[in-house]
Design a protein around this motif. Structure first.
Motif, short mmCIF file in Angstrom:
data_model
loop_
_atom_site.label_atom_id
_atom_site.label_comp_id
_atom_site.label_asym_id
_atom_site.label_seq_id
_atom_site.Cartn_x
_atom_site.Cartn_y
_atom_site.Cartn_z
N ARG A 22 0.84 -1.19 0.00
CA ARG A 22 0.00 0.00 0.00
C ARG A 22 0.88 1.25 0.00
NH1 ARG A 22 -4.29 -1.74 4.79
NH2 ARG A 22 -4.99 -3.69 3.82
N LYS A 24 0.74 5.77 -0.37
CA LYS A 24 -0.01 7.00 -0.50
C LYS A 24 0.36 7.66 -1.83
CE LYS A 24 -0.63 7.77 4.45
NZ LYS A 24 -0.47 8.70 5.60
N LYS A 54 -8.92 3.46 -2.26
CA LYS A 54 -8.25 4.30 -1.27
C LYS A 54 -8.66 3.86 0.13
CE LYS A 54 -7.20 9.16 -0.32
NZ LYS A 54 -7.52 10.57 -0.70
N ARG A 55 -7.68 3.72 1.01
CA ARG A 55 -7.92 3.30 2.38
C ARG A 55 -8.20 4.52 3.26
NH1 ARG A 55 -8.93 -1.75 3.31
NH2 ARG A 55 -7.93 -1.59 5.35
N PRO A 56 -8.80 4.32 4.44
CA PRO A 56 -9.07 5.46 5.33
C PRO A 56 -7.83 6.26 5.71
CG PRO A 56 -10.32 3.53 6.03
CD PRO A 56 -9.40 3.07 4.95
N ASP A 57 -6.65 5.60 5.72
CA ASP A 57 -5.42 6.32 6.08
C ASP A 57 -4.81 7.08 4.91
OD1 ASP A 57 -4.45 4.29 4.52
OD2 ASP A 57 -3.07 3.48 6.02
N GLY A 58 -5.49 7.08 3.75
CA GLY A 58 -5.01 7.81 2.60
C GLY A 58 -4.15 6.99 1.65
N SER A 59 -3.84 5.76 2.01
CA SER A 59 -3.03 4.91 1.13
C SER A 59 -3.92 4.21 0.11
CB SER A 59 -2.27 3.86 1.96
OG SER A 59 -3.18 2.96 2.59
N TYR A 60 -3.29 3.75 -0.96
CA TYR A 60 -4.02 3.04 -2.01
C TYR A 60 -3.55 1.59 -2.06
CZ TYR A 60 -5.65 7.52 -3.89
OH TYR A 60 -6.25 8.74 -4.05
#
Length: 238
Positions: A22, A24, A54-60
């Motif tokens: 993952r 960002k 997109k994950r909640p932490d901003g990563s893809y």
């Protein structure tokens, strides 16, 4: 539409990068030497195509669908890489189920040097400990037969599959150890050699260049083993 999304080198590279871990958006840009604007635009397109999310932490990360698409694209990348070879060699002469598994063949290396391939085929036979299988529509390597009895005495199993005119005479066949088996088959459109660790496959027909796919990856080895067994079952016992 899907092929259009994969046609971009940047988007395909992002997919492969996110399959491994993952990242960002800024990390994607740095990893692939893209501008932040371009990375954002490409990630947006991949997200809309549901290939990444997109994950909640901003990563893809790639989606399950995206990983499946990547795996399915391997055969196309393989065909493109060896386009000149496949323009002059007919892979479609093989049974459908093996053409359909062409992604497994991509785990081997294409070697265009004739002498290297002949020597490598002999080396595969010499390195065999558990078994050596060889077959094809051409005359077998003479060097293999010269040490088959010596290896067979140590427990190595041999299977040879060639047109009937290349088989030893009946008296010699009867005198062979049980772990040296011969079968005849006249319409095998390839030459193949393999042991428990490595395999080589060469299509017969098309340009007579003795180009061969050689490799020791377990995936390719499994493909080659299944291919040999397919023809072995069609062979006539000597």
């Amino acid at each position: 539409k899907l092929l259009f999304e994969l046609a971009s080198e940047s988007r395909l590279a992002i997919l492969r990068e996110l399959e491994a871990k993952r990242l960002k958006m800024q990390e994607v840009a740095r990893a692939l030497d893209l501008t932040t604007t371009d990375a954002f635009r490409q990630l947006q397109r991949l997200s809309e195509a549901q290939l990444v999310q997109k994950r909640p932490d901003g990563s893809y990360m790639t989606t399950q669908y995206g990983r499946l698409v990547l795996q399915s694209s391997t055969p196309l990348a393989f065909l493109e890489k060896h386009k000149e070879y496949f323009l002059t060699h007919d892979l479609l002469c093989l049974p459908y189920q093996f053409v359909n598994r062409i992604g497994e063949l991509s785990k081997a290396d294409l070697n265009m040097d004739p002498m290297e391939n002949v020597n490598h085929a002999e080396q595969i036979a010499r390195d065999a400990k558990k078994y050596f299988w060889g077959g094809g529509g051409e005359q077998p390597l003479r060097a293999v037969g010269s040490f088959a009895h010596e290896h067979a005495a140590k427990g190595t199993g041999f299977r040879f599959l060639f047109p009937a005119q290349f088989l030893p005479d009946p008296a010699k066949l009867r005198a062979m150890p049980q772990n040296i088996e011969w079968r005849s088959l006249s319409d095998m459109p390839l030459s193949i050699v393999l042991n428990e660790k490595e395999a080589g496959v060469r299509l017969i027909g098309g340009r007579p260049d003795y180009a061969a796919f050689i490799g020791n990856d377990p995936v390719f080895l499994g493909w080659a083993k299944d291919l040999f067994l397919y023809y072995w079952e069609k062979g006539t016992r000597a």
